[in-house]
Design an enzyme around this catalytic site. Structure first.
Site, PDB file in Angstrom:
ATOM      1  CG  ASN A  47     -16.474  39.168  51.304  1.00 20.33           C
ATOM      2  OD1 ASN A  47     -17.355  39.028  52.253  1.00 20.33           O
ATOM      3  ND2 ASN A  47     -16.196  40.962  50.653  1.00 20.33           N
ATOM      4  NE  ARG A 389     -24.555  30.681  51.990  1.00 19.07           N
ATOM      5  CZ  ARG A 389     -23.566  29.846  52.484  1.00 19.07           C
ATOM      6  NH1 ARG A 389     -23.279  29.560  53.927  1.00 19.07           N
ATOM      7  NH2 ARG A 389     -22.338  29.297  51.653  1.00 19.07           N
ATOM      8  NE  ARG A 419     -16.499  26.042  53.152  1.00 21.45           N
ATOM      9  CZ  ARG A 419     -16.567  25.519  51.709  1.00 21.45           C
ATOM     10  NH1 ARG A 419     -16.876  26.861  50.287  1.00 21.45           N
ATOM     11  NH2 ARG A 419     -15.509  24.201  51.329  1.00 21.45           N
ATOM     12  CG  HIS A 449     -25.716  26.306  45.092  1.00 19.10           C
ATOM     13  ND1 HIS A 449     -25.649  27.934  44.042  1.00 19.10           N
ATOM     14  CD2 HIS A 449     -25.624  27.280  46.089  1.00 19.10           C
ATOM     15  CE1 HIS A 449     -25.612  29.005  44.201  1.00 19.10           C
ATOM     16  NE2 HIS A 449     -25.891  28.397  45.913  1.00 19.10           N
ATOM     17  CE1 TYR A 482     -26.662  39.475  50.240  1.00 20.70           C
ATOM     18  CE2 TYR A 482     -26.290  37.160  49.644  1.00 20.70           C
ATOM     19  CZ  TYR A 482     -26.172  37.849  50.627  1.00 20.70           C
ATOM     20  OH  TYR A 482     -24.923  37.324  51.633  1.00 20.70           O
ATOM     21  NE  ARG A 578     -21.604  39.646  43.739  1.00 20.36           N
ATOM     22  CZ  ARG A 578     -20.788  38.646  44.385  1.00 20.36           C
ATOM     23  NH1 ARG A 578     -19.505  39.181  45.286  1.00 20.36           N
ATOM     24  NH2 ARG A 578     -21.821  37.609  44.648  1.00 20.36           N
ATOM     25  CG  HIS A 606     -26.758  36.365  44.968  1.00 16.18           C
ATOM     26  ND1 HIS A 606     -27.501  35.410  45.470  1.00 16.18           N
ATOM     27  CD2 HIS A 606     -25.421  35.589  45.403  1.00 16.18           C
ATOM     28  CE1 HIS A 606     -27.535  34.288  45.429  1.00 16.18           C
ATOM     29  NE2 HIS A 606     -25.629  34.836  45.473  1.00 16.18           N
TER      30      HIS A 606
END
Length: 715
Positions: A47, A389, A419, A449, A482, A578, A606
């Site tokens: 992270n 993703r 990214r 997204h 997730y 979160r 998530h």
């Protein structure tokens, strides 16, 4: 409307660092299984690497312009923020080293020993040297630096070992002048890149029920004489260094190049991005440190972080389990969804009612089943889907290719600027192009997204749509870790709106109107504001009024102001956030009716859920969007209303389960101190993620019995 006055916020970068500190808390938590603690330490490090590549890099760029950027950064200058971040990170790094030491001591009590080059026994040394000669030495890149005209380019976030060799004198003369000269020895510097083709941890042979592991760094240290055997040196020292580079993509404006070419070129250019962080072993010699800083053009204004012997601790995410399942969280099988089947037709079931899948508590296989069935069904004519993703060997992609081979018209909006997944998405895009799938590469200035899919099926000579809308990526790997919500629906008006989103991708100068979906960048901010305003109005009329929001991050100052307004009007607000939370809860006269908590546990929270009281007739939404400026104004996001009462109840129930949690729950506060929620004296332990699993288990007993897959503890 209450006028916003003197509202204050928490800087998003510092709030993010507080989130990562919560991850580090999990690594430090004695109640977490030992090997899971190591993996949390790896997540903390990973992270932090991404934070420096993206967020810190952006603040640093702003600071170098000389502009303070206080309006953008919530009241702090970019220059001061760079200093503050570095200070916080150094403290966290030191804490992480302490945590690692504690974990290693606990592992030794479990007969697991992480040894270094000085602790290896003779037999272990022989094993390590044989491994090095037979396997590792062929892939080792070693560079002697002194005589190079140009310093080599260090790859972002790769581990390197800096080597300092103090050479022996060649001249044997013992004159006084020569003795004076000898005081200044010739020093050679070298660089060794730690190979990425091996696991960072080498498992050594077991001995007397004891398991031994050594890091590749120490394998190299143990073989230094072999590596530098052509040099006549009197001493040699070795220390680890790591550089982090700015990960911003600079996309070429050349109109003759395709978007695929532009992104591919930009990803390659990222490797020469500006350094934003330099981490080094704090025992390194001063002259060696200065040599590398000078050669790499790193200045004192950059983030220079002293650390321990080992960096790239993200590799602990892949620490071998050594067959010790007792030191890991017990895996629980995902449950079926009542009414859905993996055996019969999933489309026939969805035609009758909506279904919600809550991964990882429930099986992700339904989504794969939906696409595989659509690929084979002769009545299905088109499939449209957005991808952000993807898994390494994506079943989603194979299903879409299968559909194309069966003559379906398949349209895929794939986000090439996801990214750190750019290269993977480029590879998948090229593969799909070869199979005749129509690709859309986004909209200039906007990332896509949203997580949506719609298929068209010919039934009774008419088009009927089926689809799904999700809060998370269509990625079967992360779906195991997730928490996300996916709505399967045959609601024709909702799916008509989904189809309009794809039309917007195609013709993005036309502004579409949506009757059901809330779509960024045109409508989300406005609709969220209106929904909050309605709660404010109800509170002012003495009607019931509350807002319950669950998301990853909350940092948009305008939305935060609106929530402050709602609090001042008497609206009760619960926030399950979160990660980043720039809102400061519990401040009299500003946010006294707002509570905010964060859950960090085995699964990564998530899902995004928005619940508005609506005078006790709750409106419930699931969304791909966090309440951040980028999600509201610079991305294509989809927020979907929930109309099915059973599904609505399940979402409200699981939100309340999260809110009732008294384990793994931290309180968001102005001080960013991550205090745990205090459990009452006689209050039983209520762990939200465990209780969410039990909630679905209790609602699926009949289904589990029918399929003979009841978990052991319920049989």
């Amino acid at each position: 409307m209450i006028e916003a006055k003197n509202y204050t916020y928490i800087d998003r970068e510092k709030s993010w660092l507080a989130f990562n500190a919560r991850v580090l808390q999990e690594a430090a938590d004695d109640t977490v299984p030992l090997l899971e603690r190591l993996r949390f330490l790896g997540i903390f490090s990973n992270n932090l690497d991404e934070f420096f590549r993206v967020r810190f890099a952006a603040v640093r760029r702003l600071s170098l312009t000389g502009v303070s950027g206080e309006k953008l950064l919530g009241g702090i200058s970019a220059q001061q923020l760079v200093k503050d971040i570095t200070k916080i990170v150094i403290k966290q790094q030191n804490e992480s080293l302490k945590v690692l030491g504690e974990i290693e001591k606990k592992l030794e009590k479990e007969n697991i020993f992480i040894v270094d080059e000085t602790q290896a026994s003779q037999s272990q040394e022989e094993y390590i040297k044989d491994f090095f000669i037979q396997q590792m030495s062929q892939e080792l890149v070693t560079i002697i630096l002194n005589d190079l005209a140009e310093f080599p380019l260090l790859i972002d976030n790769t581990g390197y070992l800096s080597v300092r060799l103090v050479m022996k004198d060649e001249d044997k003369s013992n004159s006084v002048l020569d003795l004076v000269k000898k005081k200044k020895k010739e020093i050679r510097y070298a660089l060794i890149e730690i190979p990425k083709s091996f696991n960072r941890f080498l498992i050594l042979p077991k001995k007397d029920d004891k398991q031994y592991v050594i890091l590749l760094d120490d394998v190299i240290r143990l073989n230094l004489r072999s590596i530098f055997n052509i040099f006549d040196y009197e001493s040699i020292s070795i220390h680890m260094i790591k550089i982090t580079r700015d990960a911003q993509l600079d996309i070429d404006s050349d109109m003759s190049k395709s978007m695929l070419e532009k992104i591919a070129t930009s990803v390659k250019d990222r490797r020469i991005g500006e350094p934003v962080r330099f981490v080094y072993d704090q025992t390194i010699e001063k002259d060696t440190l200065n040599f590398f800083l000078t050669k790499m053009g790193i200045e004192q204004t950059d983030s220079i972080i002293p650390g321990g012997k080992y960096h790239n601790r993200r590799d602990y995410m892949s620490f071998p389990d050594l067959g010790r399942n007792d030191l890991l969280y017990k895996q629980k099988d995902p449950m079926p969804v009542e009414g859905l089947t993996l055996g019969g037709s999933i489309l026939n079931r969805i035609a009758k009612k909506d279904y919600l899948v809550h991964t990882p508590y429930q099986s992700y296989s339904y989504l794969i089943k939906f696409l595989r069935e659509a690929a084979l069904d002769p009545k299905v004519s088109t499939i449209k889907i957005t991808l952000y993703r993807l898994a390494k060997n994506s079943q989603i992609i194979s299903s879409l290719i299968n559909a194309a081979k069966n003559g379906k018209k398949v349209t895929v909006q794939i986000e090439l600027q996801a990214r750190f997944d750019e290269a993977s998405n480029i590879s998948y895009a090229e593969l799909m192009q070869q199979e005749g799938i129509e690709l859309i590469f986004g909209i200039k200035g906007l990332k896509v997204h949203s997580k949506i899919c719609v298929i068209e099926r010919i039934e009774k000579e008419k088009i009927k749509r089926y689809g799904f809308i999700s809060t998370g990526n269509f990625n079967e790997s992360t779906a195991k870790l997730y928490t996300d919500l996916t709505l399967f629906t045959c609601h024709q008006q909702i799916l008509k709106d989904v189809n309009k989103v794809f039309e917007f991708f195609d013709v993005n100068y036309r502004l579409h109107r949506y009757k059901h979906l809330i779509v960024s960048p045109h409508y989300t901010r406005m609709r969220i504001n209106r929904l909050i305003d309605r709660e404010i109005q109800n509170a002012q009329l003495q009607r019931p009024a509350y807002i319950n929001l669950k998301m990853n991050s909350l940092s948009d100052y305008s939305i935060i102001d609106k929530l402050y307004d709602a609090s001042n009007a008497g609206v009760k607000i619960k926030l399950l956030v979160r990660g980043i939370c720039s809102l400061i809860p519990g401040i009299k006269g500003m946010s006294e009716n707002i509570e905010a908590i964060s859950i960090v546990d085995n699964f990564l929270e998530h899902s995004r859920v928005f619940i508005f009281c609506n005078n006790l007739n709750p409106e419930v939404f699931i969304s791909s969007a966090d309440l951040m400026r980028r999600n509201l104004d610079s991305r294509v996001e989809v927020t979907c209303p929930i109309y099915d009462e059973d599904i609505k109840k399940a979402i409200v129930d699981t939100f309340e389960i999260g809110w009732r949690g008294n384990v793994k729950v931290r309180i968001h506060s102005e001080n960013l101190d991550n205090h745990y929620k205090i459990r009452g004296k006689n209050e039983p332990i209520f762990r939200a993620q465990f209780e969410t699993y039990n909630y679905f288990l209790d609602h699926n007993i009949d289904v589990l019995n029918a399929n003979c897959i009841l978990p052991e503890n319920k049989r």
